[in-house]
Design a protein around this motif. Structure first.
Motif, PDB file in Angstrom:
ATOM      1  N   UNK A   1      67.759   5.867  66.001  1.00 28.12           N
ATOM      2  CA  UNK A   1      66.368   5.530  65.679  1.00 28.12           C
ATOM      3  C   UNK A   1      65.652   4.946  66.888  1.00 28.12           C
ATOM      4  N   UNK A   2      66.337   4.096  67.636  1.00 22.68           N
ATOM      5  CA  UNK A   2      65.741   3.522  68.840  1.00 22.68           C
ATOM      6  C   UNK A   2      65.427   4.580  69.882  1.00 22.68           C
ATOM      7  N   UNK A   3      66.328   5.548  70.048  1.00 22.99           N
ATOM      8  CA  UNK A   3      66.101   6.618  71.026  1.00 22.99           C
ATOM      9  C   UNK A   3      64.904   7.475  70.620  1.00 22.99           C
ATOM     10  N   UNK A   4      64.820   7.833  69.337  1.00 26.01           N
ATOM     11  CA  UNK A   4      63.697   8.638  68.867  1.00 26.01           C
ATOM     12  C   UNK A   4      62.370   7.897  69.025  1.00 26.01           C
ATOM     13  N   UNK A   5      62.368   6.593  68.710  1.00 20.34           N
ATOM     14  CA  UNK A   5      61.153   5.795  68.870  1.00 20.34           C
ATOM     15  C   UNK A   5      60.730   5.715  70.327  1.00 20.34           C
ATOM     16  N   UNK A   6      61.701   5.528  71.203  1.00 15.21           N
ATOM     17  CA  UNK A   6      61.400   5.468  72.639  1.00 15.21           C
ATOM     18  C   UNK A   6      60.851   6.808  73.138  1.00 15.21           C
ATOM     19  N   UNK A   7      61.459   7.917  72.700  1.00 17.95           N
ATOM     20  CA  UNK A   7      60.995   9.223  73.147  1.00 17.95           C
ATOM     21  C   UNK A   7      59.575   9.520  72.692  1.00 17.95           C
TER      22      UNK A   7
END
Length: 304
Positions: A87-93
């Protein structure tokens, strides 16, 4: 400075060039405001996504501390930590698309950012509609999954994530079984011989129902860091169980879960509406900036 133009059948008249310049300046100021608002908001969510990612990685690295703190054992905790990391990676992207697209005025990135938000928003709306219209089927599906988990409790030692997660639900919601504690009766893993009375998992034990706190301290319950002598070995693994007496929760988790959802319905709906409005705001800003960049580039080409 005045510009003179010749109209058909009319003498030369002065044309004021200040009005178009003021209009152009106001339009540029509005675009700059939208651009930096979009950049700042997405920068905030980029930082938030990085914190979520770091928190998920921290759980993976320091599992022992979180096991004793939240009560989940290693398998469910590992699953949730991976969910947080993804979830953190998707939000950052997604936030990075918005930041770079807005700051550098890349229409392709802004369009991709808008499309991703639109897809996410449509998915959330679809899920909301399905949950609202398929509540009975969803409830039946959850019941089937829980009952299957109870029937196969600790039957396969390599697949314990579902059982441990359900133990945590019972412990937190202060309930036992789906409909009642009787759901645990006649489960093979709960009994070592036929002469033994009915037993339930240690997560059903109600420590507040008795003043004898030493009973709970004797329970071997790895999920909650309790070690003791009441656990009985099964295939070289400990299955913690207690007698189904008056010291267990008498209410099933179905009613407790329904009460929890009812009590927190306003908060859940408010969070969903807030997230939806935030996504709509970002989509509006991104599409406004993307569409008006065409006019800016055309105007610059015309005034060269």
């Amino acid at each position: 400075m005045e510009i003179w133009e010749e109209l058909p059948g009319v003498s030369l008249v002065p044309v004021n060039s200040k009005a178009p310049q003021e209009k152009m300046s106001a339009h540029d100021g509005c675009l700059s405001l939208v651009k930096y608002l979009l950049f700042v908001f997405n920068l905030f969510f980029f930082v938030l996504g990085s914190l979520i990612f770091c928190f998920g990685v921290w759980i993976l690295i320091d599992k022992t501390s979180f096991v004793s703190f939240v009560g989940l054992s290693f398998m469910p905790l590992q699953i949730w930590s991976k969910v947080l990391a993804v979830s953190g990676i998707l939000t950052m992207g997604l936030a990075l698309l918005g930041c770079v697209g807005a700051l550098k005025e890349f229409r392709c990135l802004l369009g991709l950012y808008f499309g991703t938000l639109l897809l996410l928003f449509a998915t959330q709306i679809t899920l909301g509609i399905l949950i609202s219209t398929q509540r009975v089927q969803l409830k039946r599906k959850v019941k089937d999954v829980v009952q299957k988990t109870i029937q196969t409790y600790r039957a396969h030692l390599e697949e314990t994530a579902a059982e441990e997660s359900w133990d945590y639900v019972q412990f937190q919601l202060r309930c036992c079984g789906w409909e009642s504690p009787q759901d645990w009766f006649h489960i093979p893993s709960m009994r070592s011989n036929e002469s033994e009375g009915e037993r339930v998992p240690c997560s059903c034990y109600n420590s507040s129902a008795t003043n004898d706190s030493t009973i709970f301290d004797k329970i071997s319950f790895p999920q909650f860091s309790r070690l003791g002598s009441l656990a009985r070995p099964r295939h070289n693994a400990e299955v913690c169980s207690v007698p189904a007496n008056s010291y267990i929760y008498q209410q099933g988790c179905e009613r407790n879960l329904s009460n929890w959802l009812t009590n927190n319905l306003i908060s859940i709906v408010g969070i969903c509406l807030g997230v939806g409005l935030l996504e709509l705001s970002f989509m509006t800003l991104s599409i406004f900036l993307c569409r008006n960049l065409d006019h800016v580039y055309d105007r610059l080409a015309r005034y060269r």
